[in-house]
Enzyme design. Structure first.
Site, PDB file in Angstrom:
ATOM      1  CG  HIS A 308      -2.390   0.544   1.399  1.00 21.33           C
ATOM      2  ND1 HIS A 308      -1.558   2.805   1.661  1.00 21.33           N
ATOM      3  CD2 HIS A 308      -3.372   0.601   0.993  1.00 21.33           C
ATOM      4  CE1 HIS A 308      -3.299   2.697   1.428  1.00 21.33           C
ATOM      5  NE2 HIS A 308      -3.794   2.219   0.580  1.00 21.33           N
ATOM      6  CG  ASP A 366      -7.968  -2.320  -2.543  1.00 24.17           C
ATOM      7  OD1 ASP A 366      -9.195  -1.349  -2.063  1.00 24.17           O
ATOM      8  OD2 ASP A 366      -6.526  -1.087  -2.400  1.00 24.17           O
TER       9      ASP A 366
END
Length: 431
Positions: A308, A366
């Site tokens: 991330h 995600d």
């Protein structure tokens, strides 16, 4: 804002300028450069605003090094485990967890605002059948200002409150209708006897021909998806909402702007990109090939859904989302779904590979949210609309906070101009 506690000295061409510094309750100190241009005649240069604080905020704090996400000081893992989406909405909007009575009133208010104006159905039917649901949502949400005139005056605190409730309540209905329209099925009206997440699933998957009962495990998983995506500090779409708001635009226009920004694949489309990667891999036996490609510096391929930009350690939302993914996959099974089989085995392979562990490339939120939505039966085109439903309360909370900020000014970034200097116009016959 509190008074400056210290200062920084900036020297330009031998001239020293004292710049005040402020210390937040959490995070790094900030240097106040608001008067730098007036005093020194220079701008700062920060493409992407990655080192610039554009506002004060008391809503959300992220510590990427620690893997920490706090809403009003409460850790996201505690909220996801012990709370639910509408309670988190109340927390983000009002700053404190609600009493039992306050929560009951808030949930009742949201529930009774879920229907949209009947004439708005015509907007959906004006789109092509194969329109992307996000295109539909941008248009329909922006058009809400044409139907709800009693909540567009941003100077009226009560109207701001009504607009906030309407947007939180109606966004799932709009997203579900966009989905139904895209698959050629009739719209399903919201039901007041279902909770927020269950109602959304019912509007997406029920049909008039037979009864549809929402499985509580799926409803809980959807509620967690909403909760874990509710707000994420000053990201691209939130900054877009704040920038639109700074001009005095009505709330529906501001949220429509946020939806448009979220649509970008670098922002809200990450879980869709992850599923597309899993489909490219195709079968579990090809996983070693793609892991080898991810390690190859000369290969542009990257594992989507791992690592991330903000979280340099681990994504605190991913742990909770993994639990939901395991529950959903156990409920629905993965035997007949090769994509979900690939996802499970890719997760295991990456977590056991020292290369990914050393680089802290762990599965992020995600990765798991895409798996859950795929298992539920949502097409990838609906992943970002669902993200928009989740993030609506964050956008609204930031919008409300900015409007109440006495320091608010219309956003006007500066630039480092690299174009031509002044030159005289040349008549066309002389060019």
């Amino acid at each position: 804002m509190t008074d400056a506690t210290k200062s920084a000295t900036l020297t330009i061409d031998g001239n020293a300028y004292e710049l005040p510094m402020y210390s937040p309750t959490s995070g790094p100190d900030v240097v106040d450069i608001r008067k730098l241009y007036a005093q020194a005649g220079v701008f700062t240069y920060d493409p992407g605003f990655t080192s610039t604080a554009s506002c004060d905020s008391t809503i959300t704090f992220i510590d990427g090094d620690k893997g920490e996400l706090l809403h009003r000081g409460y850790p996201i893992d505690q909220l996801a485990a012990k709370s639910h989406y509408l309670e988190v909405c109340y927390l983000l909007l009002y700053g404190e967890l609600p009493s039992a009575k306050d929560l009951e009133v808030f949930e009742s208010t949201i529930t009774r605002h879920t229907m949209i104006h009947e004439q708005m159905h015509n907007f959906f039917r004006g789109f092509r059948r194969d329109a992307h649901p996000m295109a539909t949502m941008v248009g329909v949400v922006g058009a809400m200002s044409a139907f709800y005139h009693d909540s567009t005056d941003i100077s009226d605190e009560r109207q701001r409150e009504i607009a906030s409730h309407r947007l939180i309540a109606k966004m799932p209905t709009i997203a579900a209708m966009a989905y139904k329209y895209s698959v050629g099925q009739p719209f399903v009206y919201p039901r007041n006897d279902l909770d927020y997440a269950a109602n959304f699933l019912h509007m997406c998957f029920a049909v008039p021909a037979e009864e549809y009962v929402v499985d509580p495990i799926l409803a809980r998983a959807m509620d967690r998806i909403f909760t874990l995506h509710a707000d994420h500090e000053q990201n691209a779409s939130t900054s877009t909402v704040r920038l639109a708001s700074s001009s005095g635009a009505n709330p529906f226009a501001c949220i429509a702007a946020g939806i448009a920004c979220l649509w970008g694949p670098a922002h809200g489309g990450a879980n869709q990109a992850c599923l597309e990667m899993l489909k490219e891999i195709g079968t579990p036996d090809r996983i070693p090939e793609f892991i080898a490609r991810a390690k190859d510096k000369n290969d542009p391929f990257r594992l989507m859904g791992f690592g991330h930009r903000v979280y340099k350690n681990f994504d605190p939302r991913a742990t909770v989302m993994k639990q939901s993914a395991d529950e959903v996959l156990e409920l629905l099974g993965v035997e007949n779904n090769p994509i979900l089989q690939v996802a499970k085995e890719l997760e295991t392979a990456a977590l056991n590979d020292p290369y990914f562990a050393d680089k802290k490339l762990f599965p992020n939120v995600d990765f798991y949210s895409g798996i859950i939505l795929e298992a539920m039966g949502f097409p990838t085109s609906m992943f970002t609309p669902i993200f928009a439903v989740s993030r609506t309360v964050g956008w609204i909370s930031q919008w409300k906070e900015q409007l109440a900020d006495p320091q608010m000014k219309i956003g006007r970034p500066r630039q480092l101009y690299q174009g031509s200097v002044t030159r005289d116009y040349i008549d066309i016959e002389n060019r």
